[in-house]
Write an enzyme that holds these catalytic residues in place. Structure first.
Site, short mmCIF file in Angstrom:
data_model
loop_
_atom_site.label_atom_id
_atom_site.label_comp_id
_atom_site.label_asym_id
_atom_site.label_seq_id
_atom_site.Cartn_x
_atom_site.Cartn_y
_atom_site.Cartn_z
N ASP A 283 -53.81 39.54 15.91
CA ASP A 283 -54.69 40.42 15.14
C ASP A 283 -55.81 40.90 16.05
O ASP A 283 -56.64 40.10 16.50
CB ASP A 283 -55.25 39.66 13.93
CG ASP A 283 -55.98 40.57 12.97
OD1 ASP A 283 -56.84 41.34 13.42
OD2 ASP A 283 -55.70 40.50 11.75
N GLU B 113 -54.28 46.03 8.38
CA GLU B 113 -54.96 45.06 7.52
C GLU B 113 -56.46 45.33 7.57
O GLU B 113 -57.22 44.60 8.20
CB GLU B 113 -54.64 43.63 7.96
CG GLU B 113 -55.11 42.59 6.95
CD GLU B 113 -54.88 41.16 7.42
OE1 GLU B 113 -54.50 40.33 6.59
OE2 GLU B 113 -55.09 40.88 8.62
N GLN C 10 -51.72 43.09 14.03
CA GLN C 10 -52.54 43.67 12.96
C GLN C 10 -53.77 44.32 13.57
O GLN C 10 -54.24 43.92 14.64
CB GLN C 10 -52.93 42.60 11.94
CG GLN C 10 -51.73 42.11 11.12
CD GLN C 10 -52.07 40.96 10.20
OE1 GLN C 10 -52.83 40.07 10.55
NE2 GLN C 10 -51.48 40.97 9.03
N GLU D 240 -51.26 32.50 13.62
CA GLU D 240 -52.28 33.55 13.79
C GLU D 240 -53.65 32.93 14.02
O GLU D 240 -54.19 32.28 13.13
CB GLU D 240 -52.36 34.47 12.58
CG GLU D 240 -53.41 35.57 12.76
CD GLU D 240 -53.68 36.38 11.51
OE1 GLU D 240 -54.21 37.49 11.65
OE2 GLU D 240 -53.39 35.90 10.40
#
Length: 261
Positions: free
Chosen positions: A178, A240, A204, A143
């Site tokens: 993300d 998140e 996310q 990530e």
């Protein structure tokens, strides 16, 4: 239909951690994620997953000393034994929780370590994690994390993540995308997602700036989620973000995705 996972490290923070599973299920989430499970026995968590019919979407491997500011060990030479012990522990949890993916945090590169040294260490460590995870059918995720929220973090851009994945060259090493971190670093969230979607195993979301609800801030998540869905992405969308008030009161944005909201 996109599937949402509640990040229990951030959502429902008004309740004790083990009570958050029930709260997530009550509002219609079908999966959960969180930073770390290691303060609890795996069977204690698994009972709640089963009781409330929740899937375990994701969690992170041990990060080192989180309280002192460590954010992973993968890129730090000299910490290999601690890293491999952490991978083994994470995979034991993954097997117990029927989790299909774990995120390995890269870490903050020490000033005394060169970029090349950190990269070589990271690749060696991720290969260890990948080979171990393959044995139980688990994917290992890379990530990119923005360097505003996490200064000095080793992997910041999706291009960097993909370069590492290609060099590691293991089939179960995948990209964690993300949207919040992507927007903080470069923008172009949708075009970047479309560029790499075949490698993406988890997504996310959070609002920018502030990391609050997705309908707060400069990102148009109605458009972004529709674009993600159009690629055929079938994984989870991890929520998140930091609710501005009680979690349930800020879930109006999710009406199309949570059946009980």
């Amino acid at each position: 239909m996109l599937r949402l996972a509640a990040n229990l490290s951030m959502l429902f923070g008004e309740y004790d951690f083990l009570d958050r599973f029930e709260k997530a299920a009550e509002v219609g989430f079908e999966a959960v994620e969180y930073l770390f499970p290691y303060d609890y026995e795996a069977d204690e968590i698994k009972r709640r997953l089963d009781q409330f019919s929740l899937a375990q979407a994701l969690f992170n491997t041990p990060p080192g000393d989180w309280g002192s500011g460590e954010r992973g060990l993968a890129c730090i030479p000299g910490r290999e034994v601690e890293f491999t012990d952490g991978i083994d522990k994470a995979l034991n949890y993954a097997q117990a929780l029927d989790a299909q993916r774990i995120h390995v945090m890269a870490g903050i590169k020490p000033e005394s370590v060169t970029d090349n040294e950190a990269r070589a260490c990271y690749i060696k460590n991720l290969r260890y994690a990948a080979v171990a995870a393959q044995k139980i059918g688990v994917n290992v995720l890379v990530e990119p994390i923005n360097n505003v929220d996490m200064p000095g973090y080793f992997v910041n851009f999706q291009e960097e993540g993909m370069s590492l994945i290609e060099e590691i060259n293991e089939p179960n090493v995948r990209l964690q995308f993300d949207c919040y971190h992507c927007q903080m670093m470069r923008g172009d969230v949708v075009s970047t997602f479309r560029k790499y979607y075949q490698y993406i195993d988890h997504v996310q979301i959070a609002g920018v700036p502030g990391r609050h609800e997705p309908d707060v801030g400069e990102l148009n998540y109605r458009y972004i989620l529709k674009a993600i869905d159009s690629t055929g992405y079938s994984g989870f969308i991890g929520c998140e973000y930091k609710p501005k008030a009680a979690t349930a009161s800020g879930l109006g944005w999710a009406n199309d995705y949570l059946s009980s909201v």
